[in-house]
Write an enzyme that holds these catalytic residues in place. Structure first.
Site, PDB file in Angstrom:
ATOM      1  N   CYS A  68      -8.891   0.884 -11.471  1.00 51.95           N
ATOM      2  CA  CYS A  68      -9.900  -0.089 -11.014  1.00 51.95           C
ATOM      3  C   CYS A  68     -11.312   0.292 -11.429  1.00 51.95           C
ATOM      4  O   CYS A  68     -12.220  -0.541 -11.394  1.00 51.95           O
ATOM      5  CB  CYS A  68      -9.824  -0.237  -9.507  1.00 51.95           C
ATOM      6  SG  CYS A  68      -8.192  -0.742  -8.976  1.00 51.95           S
TER       7      CYS A  68
ATOM      8  N   HIS B  59     -16.028  -3.826  -6.818  1.00 55.57           N
ATOM      9  CA  HIS B  59     -14.628  -4.024  -7.211  1.00 55.57           C
ATOM     10  C   HIS B  59     -13.963  -4.858  -6.121  1.00 55.57           C
ATOM     11  O   HIS B  59     -14.204  -4.646  -4.927  1.00 55.57           O
ATOM     12  CB  HIS B  59     -13.940  -2.660  -7.346  1.00 55.57           C
ATOM     13  CG  HIS B  59     -12.462  -2.769  -7.520  1.00 55.57           C
ATOM     14  ND1 HIS B  59     -11.898  -3.574  -8.482  1.00 55.57           N
ATOM     15  CD2 HIS B  59     -11.427  -2.201  -6.837  1.00 55.57           C
ATOM     16  CE1 HIS B  59     -10.582  -3.493  -8.396  1.00 55.57           C
ATOM     17  NE2 HIS B  59     -10.271  -2.676  -7.404  1.00 55.57           N
TER      18      HIS B  59
ATOM     19  N   ASN C   5      -6.997  -8.879  -6.971  1.00 53.16           N
ATOM     20  CA  ASN C   5      -7.464  -7.626  -7.563  1.00 53.16           C
ATOM     21  C   ASN C   5      -6.979  -7.563  -9.014  1.00 53.16           C
ATOM     22  O   ASN C   5      -5.796  -7.319  -9.262  1.00 53.16           O
ATOM     23  CB  ASN C   5      -6.908  -6.464  -6.737  1.00 53.16           C
ATOM     24  CG  ASN C   5      -7.339  -5.107  -7.250  1.00 53.16           C
ATOM     25  OD1 ASN C   5      -7.913  -4.992  -8.334  1.00 53.16           O
ATOM     26  ND2 ASN C   5      -7.055  -4.076  -6.477  1.00 53.16           N
TER      27      ASN C   5
HETATM   28  O1  UT7 Z   1      -7.860  -1.635  -6.219  1.00 53.90           O
HETATM   29  C1  UT7 Z   1      -7.383  -0.352  -6.154  1.00 53.90           C
HETATM   30  C2  UT7 Z   1      -7.435   0.226  -4.830  1.00 53.90           C
HETATM   31  N1  UT7 Z   1      -6.606  -0.481  -3.899  1.00 53.90           N
HETATM   32  C3  UT7 Z   1      -7.109  -0.799  -2.722  1.00 53.90           C
HETATM   33  O2  UT7 Z   1      -8.270  -0.608  -2.490  1.00 53.90           O
HETATM   34  C4  UT7 Z   1      -6.162  -1.371  -1.683  1.00 53.90           C
HETATM   35  C5  UT7 Z   1      -6.380  -0.653  -0.376  1.00 53.90           C
HETATM   36  N2  UT7 Z   1      -5.438  -1.036   0.649  1.00 53.90           N
HETATM   37  C6  UT7 Z   1      -5.429  -2.254   1.234  1.00 53.90           C
HETATM   38  O3  UT7 Z   1      -6.156  -3.145   0.843  1.00 53.90           O
HETATM   39  C7  UT7 Z   1      -4.540  -2.449   2.431  1.00 53.90           C
HETATM   40  O4  UT7 Z   1      -4.015  -1.223   2.820  1.00 53.90           O
HETATM   41  C8  UT7 Z   1      -3.385  -3.447   2.190  1.00 53.90           C
HETATM   42  C9  UT7 Z   1      -3.923  -4.860   2.061  1.00 53.90           C
HETATM   43  C10 UT7 Z   1      -2.607  -3.082   0.963  1.00 53.90           C
HETATM   44  C11 UT7 Z   1      -2.448  -3.428   3.397  1.00 53.90           C
HETATM   45  O5  UT7 Z   1      -3.174  -3.739   4.562  1.00 53.90           O
HETATM   46  P1  UT7 Z   1      -3.091  -2.800   5.846  1.00 53.90           P
HETATM   47  O6  UT7 Z   1      -3.968  -3.399   6.844  1.00 53.90           O
HETATM   48  O7  UT7 Z   1      -3.378  -1.382   5.422  1.00 53.90           O
HETATM   49  O8  UT7 Z   1      -1.581  -2.984   6.262  1.00 53.90           O
HETATM   50  P2  UT7 Z   1      -0.502  -1.869   6.619  1.00 53.90           P
HETATM   51  O9  UT7 Z   1       0.124  -1.362   5.376  1.00 53.90           O
HETATM   52  O10 UT7 Z   1      -1.117  -0.902   7.583  1.00 53.90           O
HETATM   53  O11 UT7 Z   1       0.547  -2.732   7.410  1.00 53.90           O
HETATM   54  C12 UT7 Z   1       0.243  -3.345   8.673  1.00 53.90           C
HETATM   55  C13 UT7 Z   1       1.427  -4.185   9.124  1.00 53.90           C
HETATM   56  C14 UT7 Z   1       2.758  -3.443   9.102  1.00 53.90           C
HETATM   57  O12 UT7 Z   1       3.537  -3.956  10.129  1.00 53.90           O
HETATM   58  P3  UT7 Z   1       3.659  -3.178  11.547  1.00 53.90           P
HETATM   59  O13 UT7 Z   1       4.211  -1.818  11.201  1.00 53.90           O
HETATM   60  O14 UT7 Z   1       2.261  -3.132  12.097  1.00 53.90           O
HETATM   61  O15 UT7 Z   1       4.585  -4.055  12.322  1.00 53.90           O
HETATM   62  C15 UT7 Z   1       3.351  -3.834   7.785  1.00 53.90           C
HETATM   63  O16 UT7 Z   1       4.751  -3.736   7.764  1.00 53.90           O
HETATM   64  O17 UT7 Z   1       1.597  -5.299   8.237  1.00 53.90           O
HETATM   65  C16 UT7 Z   1       2.910  -5.272   7.654  1.00 53.90           C
HETATM   66  N3  UT7 Z   1       2.771  -5.710   6.265  1.00 53.90           N
HETATM   67  C17 UT7 Z   1       2.821  -6.995   5.889  1.00 53.90           C
HETATM   68  N4  UT7 Z   1       3.015  -8.128   6.579  1.00 53.90           N
HETATM   69  C18 UT7 Z   1       3.000  -9.291   5.898  1.00 53.90           C
HETATM   70  C19 UT7 Z   1       2.538  -4.948   5.162  1.00 53.90           C
HETATM   71  N5  UT7 Z   1       2.434  -5.718   4.082  1.00 53.90           N
HETATM   72  C20 UT7 Z   1       2.601  -7.004   4.502  1.00 53.90           C
HETATM   73  C21 UT7 Z   1       2.595  -8.240   3.838  1.00 53.90           C
HETATM   74  N6  UT7 Z   1       2.785  -9.356   4.583  1.00 53.90           N
HETATM   75  N7  UT7 Z   1       2.384  -8.361   2.511  1.00 53.90           N
END
Ligand code: UT7
Length: 328
Positions: free
Chosen positions: A115, A255, A285
Site C-alpha cells: 500500500c 491511503h 482499497n
Molecule cells: O491497506 C493495507 C492495510 N490494510 C488495512 O489497513 C486493513 C486493516 N484492517 C481492517 O480494516 C479491519 O480489521 C477489517 C475491516 C479487515 C476487519 O474489521 P474488524 O473490525 O477488525 O473486524 P474483526 O476481524 O475484528 O471481526 C469482527 C467480527 C467478527 O465476528 P465476532 O467474532 O465478533 O462474532 C468476525 O467474524 O466481524 C466478523 N467478520 C465479518 N462479518 C461480516 C469479519 N469479517 C466479516 C465480514 N462480514 N466480511
C-alpha cells in the site's frame, strides 16, 4: 544556483468499468452491506476485465498524463511503478508499459511496497529529477488486486479493488513540488498481511494452491492497530518537521484502506473532514493505487502552492508520509 525541486505537473487515474458492490458480495460470502459499510466505509470496488493486466492500467495512465501535458511518450525518461500485482514475476511491468505506451526512450522498474508503493516510488522518482538526471519521470501506483484475492475469503475480498493512477514529475525552480518525505518499514509485520506462497521461499505447487495459500492473507485487527498508530504518527511527524500547523495544510491524501484509519490520521493532524480526500466508498482499497486515484479525482480543486500531505500504511509493514506543494 537555483535549487531544483521535483514537482507533479500532470496526474491521471484509471479504474476498470466493472463494479463489484457490497450487495454482490452478499451473494458470494457470509457478509452484508451494513457490516462492510460501518467497518470500512466501502460500498463498491472495481474489477479488471478478464485478461486486463497491470500494464494495461499503466498504458491508460501514461497516455492520459502525456495528453494532458501535451507531450509525446518519447519525451519520458523513466517510469517507476509501485505495485505488487505486475503482469509477470519478470520482466517488470514498467518494462512492458514502456513498450506498449511507446516510451521508447525510457527505462524503468517496479517497486514492491504494497500500500505504500506509490509513496516509495514517488520518492525514488523525486531523486532523479532533483539531482538533474531526468526531466520527465512518470510515477505510477496501481494494483490488480483481484488477481490475488480469494473471493471466498470474507476477511480480504470485501476490502480490495482494482485501479490506480500516476503523476508526471518535472523540475521546478519556484520551490514547489516535493518538500519532504519520511518512509519506514518493519519486516517483522510481514506475516500479518502477505501472499504466502508463489515466491522463492515457497514456489507454487499443486498442493499449496489446493490450500488457497497463493492468495492474500490478512490478519485484519493486527494490521488495523498498526495502521492507526503508524499512519497517524508519521503524518504528525512530517507536519512537525516542516513547522506545519493544521491551518497550513490544504489537503490530506490518505491511503484508502479503512475509513476509521483515515479518520484517526485526520484527527491526529487536527484536520476537518473537508480537507481529507476520501473515495474509498467507490473504489475500496486499491493498494498502491489509492493515493494517485485521489489526486486525480481532486485535481481540479487543487491550487498552486497548496500544502498537501500524503500518508500510507500497508503490508510489509511499510508506511510513510510525503509533504508537497502543489505546482499548478
Ligand atoms: O491497506 C493495507 C492495510 N490494510 C488495512 O489497513 C486493513 C486493516 N484492517 C481492517 O480494516 C479491519 O480489521 C477489517 C475491516 C479487515 C476487519 O474489521 P474488524 O473490525 O477488525 O473486524 P474483526 O476481524 O475484528 O471481526 C469482527 C467480527 C467478527 O465476528 P465476532 O467474532 O465478533 O462474532 C468476525 O467474524 O466481524 C466478523 N467478520 C465479518 N462479518 C461480516 C469479519 N469479517 C466479516 C465480514 N462480514 N466480511
Amino acid at each position: 544556483m537555483t535549487k531544483i525541486t521535483a514537482a507533479i505537473t500532470s496526474v491521471q487515474g484509471y479504474v476498470p468499468e466493472k463494479i463489484l458492490s457490497n450487495k454482490d458480495l452478499e451473494t458470494m460470502v457470509d457478509t452484508n452491506d451494513e457490516w462492510i459499510t460501518s467497518r470500512t466505509g466501502i460500498k463498491e470496488r472495481r474489477l479488471a476485465a478478464p485478461g486486463e493486466a497491470l500494464s494495461d492500467f499503466g498504458v491508460k495512465i501514461i497516455e492520459g498524463i502525456c495528453k494532458k501535458r501535451g507531450i509525446s511518450p518519447l519525451e519520458i525518461d523513466m517510469i517507476v511503478v509501485g505495485s505488487i500485482t505486475g503482469d509477470y514475476r519478470f520482466p517488470s511491468s514498467a518494462n512492458v508499459m514502456c513498450d506498449k505506451a511507446g516510451c521508447k526512450n525510457a527505462w524503468g522498474f517496479d517497486l514492491s511496497a504494497a500500500c505504500s508503493g506509490f509513496l516509495y516510488a514517488l520518492d525514488v522518482g523525486r531523486v532523479y529529477v532533483e539531482n538533474g538526471t531526468y526531466n520527465k519521470v512518470i510515477v505510477i501506483g496501481a494494483d490488480v488486486m483481484s488477481s490475488i484475492i480469494n473471493y471466498k475469503d470474507r476477511a480480504t475480498c470485501i476490502i480490495f479493488g482494482d485501479g490506480g493512477g500516476g503523476v508526471l514529475l518535472e523540475p521546478n525552480e519556484e520551490g514547489l513540488g516535493l518538500q519532504d518525505s519520511i518512509l519506514r518499514s518493519d519486516g517483522a509485520g510481514r506475516q500479518f498481511l502477505f501472499q504466502e506462497v508463489g515466491g522463492s521461499k515457497e514456489p507454487l505447487t499443486a498442493e499449496n494452491v489446493h490450500e488457497n495459500r497463493q492468495y492474500v492473507y490478512q490478519e485484519g485487527q493486527t494490521v488495523f492497530k498498526n495502521a492507526v498508530r503508524n499512519m497517524a504518527d508519521v503524518a504528525a511527524e512530517i507536519m512537525e518537521n516542516n513547522n506545519l500547523e493544521s491551518d497550513d495544510v490544504a489537503w490530506l491524501v490518505p491511503h484508502q484502506a479503512n475509513l476509521r484509519i483515515i479518520d484517526a490520521t485526520a484527527n491526529r493532524m487536527g484536520l476537518g473532514k473537508e480537507k481529507v480526500m476520501v473515495n474509498i466508498q467507490k473504489y475500496g482499497n486499491t493498494t498502491a493505487g489509492t493515493i494517485p486515484l485521489c489526486l486525480w479525482e481532486w485535481e481540479d480543486k487543487l491550487k498552486k502552492g497548496d500544502n498537501i500531505v500524503l500518508a500510507s500504511f500497508g503490508g510489509g509493514f511499510t508506511w510513510g508520509a510525503i509533504y508537497l506543494k502543489w505546482a499548478y
